[in-house]
Scaffold this motif. Structure first.
Motif, PDB file in Angstrom:
ATOM      1  N   GLU A  35       0.831  -1.217   0.000  1.00 19.26           N
ATOM      2  CA  GLU A  35       0.000   0.000   0.000  1.00 19.26           C
ATOM      3  C   GLU A  35       0.861   1.260   0.000  1.00 19.26           C
ATOM      4  OE1 GLU A  35      -3.539   2.262   0.141  1.00 19.26           O
ATOM      5  OE2 GLU A  35      -3.323   0.107  -0.142  1.00 19.26           O
ATOM      6  N   TYR A  36       1.785   1.371   0.974  1.00 18.27           N
ATOM      7  CA  TYR A  36       2.574   2.601   1.050  1.00 18.27           C
ATOM      8  C   TYR A  36       3.574   2.699  -0.095  1.00 18.27           C
ATOM      9  CZ  TYR A  36       6.657   0.358   3.318  1.00 18.27           C
ATOM     10  OH  TYR A  36       7.748  -0.406   3.607  1.00 18.27           O
ATOM     11  N   SER A  37       4.150   1.568  -0.543  1.00 13.95           N
ATOM     12  CA  SER A  37       5.137   1.646  -1.625  1.00 13.95           C
ATOM     13  C   SER A  37       4.477   2.060  -2.935  1.00 13.95           C
ATOM     14  CB  SER A  37       5.908   0.332  -1.782  1.00 13.95           C
ATOM     15  OG  SER A  37       5.055  -0.724  -2.112  1.00 13.95           O
ATOM     16  N   ALA A  38       3.269   1.582  -3.202  1.00 16.28           N
ATOM     17  CA  ALA A  38       2.556   2.006  -4.420  1.00 16.28           C
ATOM     18  C   ALA A  38       2.289   3.503  -4.368  1.00 16.28           C
ATOM     19  CB  ALA A  38       1.243   1.233  -4.558  1.00 16.28           C
ATOM     20  N   TRP A  39       1.911   4.003  -3.195  1.00 18.64           N
ATOM     21  CA  TRP A  39       1.656   5.437  -3.045  1.00 18.64           C
ATOM     22  C   TRP A  39       2.936   6.241  -3.232  1.00 18.64           C
ATOM     23  CZ3 TRP A  39       3.588   8.839   0.629  1.00 18.64           C
ATOM     24  CH2 TRP A  39       3.078  10.131   0.530  1.00 18.64           C
ATOM     25  N   LEU A  40       4.045   5.802  -2.599  1.00 21.03           N
ATOM     26  CA  LEU A  40       5.313   6.527  -2.733  1.00 21.03           C
ATOM     27  C   LEU A  40       5.764   6.606  -4.187  1.00 21.03           C
ATOM     28  CD1 LEU A  40       7.224   5.133   0.377  1.00 21.03           C
ATOM     29  CD2 LEU A  40       6.527   7.510   0.010  1.00 21.03           C
ATOM     30  N   GLU A  42       3.826   6.441  -6.762  1.00 24.97           N
ATOM     31  CA  GLU A  42       2.854   7.319  -7.442  1.00 24.97           C
ATOM     32  C   GLU A  42       3.215   8.797  -7.305  1.00 24.97           C
ATOM     33  OE1 GLU A  42      -1.701   8.484  -6.495  1.00 24.97           O
ATOM     34  OE2 GLU A  42      -1.301   6.331  -6.641  1.00 24.97           O
ATOM     35  N   VAL A  43       3.760   9.201  -6.135  1.00 27.04           N
ATOM     36  CA  VAL A  43       4.105  10.615  -5.938  1.00 27.04           C
ATOM     37  C   VAL A  43       5.543  10.933  -6.343  1.00 27.04           C
ATOM     38  CG1 VAL A  43       2.347  11.038  -4.173  1.00 27.04           C
ATOM     39  CG2 VAL A  43       4.660  10.357  -3.463  1.00 27.04           C
ATOM     40  N   GLN A  86       1.676  15.616   1.447  1.00 23.20           N
ATOM     41  CA  GLN A  86       1.267  14.489   0.602  1.00 23.20           C
ATOM     42  C   GLN A  86       0.832  13.295   1.459  1.00 23.20           C
ATOM     43  OE1 GLN A  86       1.184  14.570  -2.880  1.00 23.20           O
ATOM     44  NE2 GLN A  86       1.618  16.724  -2.531  1.00 23.20           N
ATOM     45  N   LEU A  87       1.610  13.001   2.474  1.00 17.85           N
ATOM     46  CA  LEU A  87       1.342  11.858   3.348  1.00 17.85           C
ATOM     47  C   LEU A  87       0.035  12.047   4.116  1.00 17.85           C
ATOM     48  CD1 LEU A  87       2.808   9.198   4.075  1.00 17.85           C
ATOM     49  CD2 LEU A  87       3.890  10.407   5.961  1.00 17.85           C
ATOM     50  N   VAL A  90      -3.322  11.203   2.421  1.00 19.39           N
ATOM     51  CA  VAL A  90      -3.669   9.807   2.151  1.00 19.39           C
ATOM     52  C   VAL A  90      -3.765   8.957   3.417  1.00 19.39           C
ATOM     53  CG1 VAL A  90      -2.931   7.733   0.900  1.00 19.39           C
ATOM     54  CG2 VAL A  90      -2.562   9.978  -0.103  1.00 19.39           C
ATOM     55  N   PHE A  91      -2.894   9.211   4.380  1.00 19.29           N
ATOM     56  CA  PHE A  91      -2.826   8.399   5.596  1.00 19.29           C
ATOM     57  C   PHE A  91      -3.010   9.260   6.841  1.00 19.29           C
ATOM     58  CE2 PHE A  91       0.124   6.351   2.531  1.00 19.29           C
ATOM     59  CZ  PHE A  91      -0.557   5.159   2.358  1.00 19.29           C
TER      60      PHE A  91
END
Length: 150
Positions: A35-40, A42-43, A86-87, A90-91
């Motif tokens: 989850e977090y790696s896909a988001w990182l 992505e940004v 950014q963080l 999302v979280f």
């Protein structure tokens, strides 16, 4: 992932199939990492080659290390502010502090290690004392004078 049913739902020969991750299971940690790696990515972060929990954002010159749900970033104030914004979008996060030149906070504990800013020496990283004790014990040095505080 299959689990034993709670006592109130137990039936002979029956078990439960999880439809979501259960805390403290390996798949929960893996799902969180995905989850977090896909988001990182992505940004704009690039995942480290040598270690999958290290990231770099070239445009922001921002470095990041993730351990479980602890995120530690290194960069300029502007880059850290961007990353935090950014963080937060999302979280649900809790910022425990910021170290650096001009920061009021002088030290912080990260994963049981003290990180401190010293005006003369710069950034100091203190090892986890439990690791020192375990290493000394494994080598039979726990009663040795070389391991005493000076």
């Amino acid at each position: 992932l299959y689990i034993d049913l709670p006592d109130c739902d137990k039936e002979l020969g029956m078990c439960g199939l999880l439809l979501k991750s259960l805390r403290r299971t390996r798949d929960a940690a893996l799902n969180w990492e995905m989850e977090y790696s896909a988001w990182l990515i992505e940004v704009g972060f690039i995942r480290g080659i040598g270690h999958s929990c290290v990231y770099y954002h070239k445009a922001k010159d921002l470095r990041l290390v993730v351990h479980g749900d602890d995120f530690t970033a290194l960069g300029t104030d502007e880059a850290i502010d961007w990353y935090t914004k950014q963080l937060e979008a999302v979280f649900e996060i809790k910022v425990r502090g910021r170290l650096g030149v001009g920061c009021e906070q002088r030290e912080i504990k990260i994963l049981n290690r003290v990180v401190r800013v010293d005006d003369e020496l710069g950034l100091l990283y203190e090892a986890d004392t439990r690791h020192t004790e375990l290493l000394s014990a494994s080598m039979g040095l726990q009663n040795s004078s070389c391991c005493e505080d000076t």
